[in-house]
Design a protein around this motif. Structure first.
Motif, short mmCIF file in Angstrom:
data_model
loop_
_atom_site.label_atom_id
_atom_site.label_comp_id
_atom_site.label_asym_id
_atom_site.label_seq_id
_atom_site.Cartn_x
_atom_site.Cartn_y
_atom_site.Cartn_z
N UNK A 1 -80.10 77.82 1.21
CA UNK A 1 -80.49 78.51 -0.01
C UNK A 1 -79.40 79.54 -0.29
N UNK A 2 -79.23 79.88 -1.55
CA UNK A 2 -78.14 80.79 -1.87
C UNK A 2 -76.80 80.07 -1.79
N UNK A 3 -75.80 80.74 -1.22
CA UNK A 3 -74.45 80.19 -1.20
C UNK A 3 -73.84 80.29 0.19
N UNK A 4 -73.28 79.19 0.67
CA UNK A 4 -72.49 79.20 1.89
C UNK A 4 -71.08 79.65 1.55
N UNK A 5 -70.58 80.64 2.26
CA UNK A 5 -69.23 81.17 2.01
C UNK A 5 -68.42 81.05 3.29
N UNK A 6 -67.28 80.37 3.20
CA UNK A 6 -66.37 80.25 4.34
C UNK A 6 -65.50 81.49 4.40
N UNK A 7 -65.47 82.12 5.59
CA UNK A 7 -64.72 83.35 5.80
C UNK A 7 -63.63 83.06 6.82
N UNK A 8 -62.40 82.78 6.39
CA UNK A 8 -61.38 82.29 7.32
C UNK A 8 -60.79 83.34 8.24
N UNK A 9 -60.91 84.61 7.89
CA UNK A 9 -60.28 85.66 8.70
C UNK A 9 -61.29 86.56 9.37
N UNK A 10 -62.48 86.05 9.66
CA UNK A 10 -63.50 86.84 10.33
C UNK A 10 -64.33 87.62 9.34
N UNK A 11 -65.40 88.25 9.84
CA UNK A 11 -66.36 88.92 8.97
C UNK A 11 -65.85 90.24 8.41
#
Length: 348
Positions: free
Chosen positions: A338-348
């Motif tokens: 639900x909502x949006x999956x966001x890929x974070x390539x450089x960590x949180x």
């Protein structure tokens, strides 16, 4: 650098090592903060056929909902500081036709001659550690969280443009708006409607948890199934809704929306699932318009960011690392996000 690459039609993407892009004249290299995984990405690699409508020839890096920090400036680019955060306007048109001149690259008059449709749509996108984009396509985020902002580039821009076009139908008291489909776009559409209009927002989806979230944002919900359109009309006192937004676009949802419309209303089909509608002079409410919209303008995106900064738009974001990027697409396909999956390539 690593990137999520679409290599063949009807084939799941892969994570590959690719060359880090070099910004060309007029471009800016961004260190990617976040890249949203969208159902349109799934359609690109899973649904479209080579040479068919909507098909964009591979290979290229996916990701058309992107944010990042300025890393490097291409030749001739001024006015940007390394480290500043920006949101990326994804569509890229010819830059000189009437549509592009007003910032509406989505309706570029020369799209058929362009080598790509946008960032992540034929041109390498942001599902990577770095992405190079035209400087013109950057919208400043200031101190706002760029990771949470990434979905704004589509999941907020697309409903915002559709709603903005329909605002004349929602002006005044006693108005009703209908949102069909409460995924990433539909949930944000409810927020936008509540912020920009005084209309009663009616929302519907097959998932109970999605409807509960819409209720928390101020919507009145209606469950699917037999009699759905009549239940929607009952809320309006039988008159019907003044504006409807279908974020699914299959035949049954388009038909439900059409059966819910009032006279002098506007139905906007945003979902691209290919549903059709039979029209008749004797069944269509007088002067009720059926239309469609695609994405939005760069001016719209500036306004979306203003709403985000003001707390009027709050995307539901689920963060995934680069190692988990393919899992994000698998969960998206399975309907588990639900909502949006966001890929974070450089960590949180």
């Amino acid at each position: 650098m690593r990137a999520v690459v679409f290599e063949e039609f009807k084939t799941f993407p892969t994570i590959k090592d690719v060359e880090r892009p070099k910004p060309r004249a007029g471009e800016v290299l961004l260190k990617v903060a976040g890249a949203g995984a969208c159902h349109s990405d799934v359609a690109i690699y899973n649904d479209f056929e080579a040479g068919g409508p909507g098909a964009v020839p591979p290979p290229f890096t996916l990701g058309h909902e992107n944010s990042g920090w300025v890393e490097e400036l291409g030749e001739g680019v001024e006015g940007f500081n390394v480290g500043d955060a920006y949101l990326v306007y994804g569509p890229i048109g010819c830059g000189h036709c009437k549509a592009c001149s007003r910032g509406q690259d989505t309706y570029c008059e020369n799209a058929a001659k362009m080598p790509y449709l946008g960032v992540g749509l034929g041109r390498d996108g942001g599902m990577a550690e770095y992405v190079s984009v035209p400087a013109r396509n950057l919208v400043p985020l200031g101190d706002a969280d760029p990771v949470a902002a990434a979905p704004l580039a589509d999941a907020a821009l697309t409903p915002y443009h559709a709603i903005k076009q329909a605002l004349p139908h929602l002006a005044g008291g006693g108005k009703y708006a209908l949102v069909i489909g409460l995924g990433g776009l539909g949930q944000i559409a409810v927020q936008i409607l509540k912020a920009l209009t005084g209309a009663t927002v009616i929302a519907t989806d097959m998932k109970e948890d999605a409807m509960r979230k819409a209720e928390e944002a101020g919507a009145v919900t209606v469950s699917g199934g037999e009699g759905q359109a009549q239940r929607i009309r009952d809320i309006t006192g039988g008159r019907g809704v003044d504006a409807a937004f279908d974020f699914v676009g299959v035949g049954p949802t388009v038909q439900t929306a059409a059966a819910s419309m009032a006279r002098l209303s506007r139905l906007t089909v945003v979902g691209i699932a290919g549903g059709t509608l039979e029209w008749s002079f004797f069944t269509n409410p007088y002067e009720s318009v059926v239309t469609n919209t695609y994405w939005g303008t760069i001016e719209d995106l500036h306004e979306v960011v203003d709403m985000y900064k003001a707390g009027q738009i709050v995307p539901e974001v689920h963060r995934f690392s680069m190692d988990e990027a393919l899992d994000a697409y698998r969960k998206l396909q399975a309907g588990e996000i639900s909502g949006r999956a966001v890929m974070v390539p450089h960590g949180s």
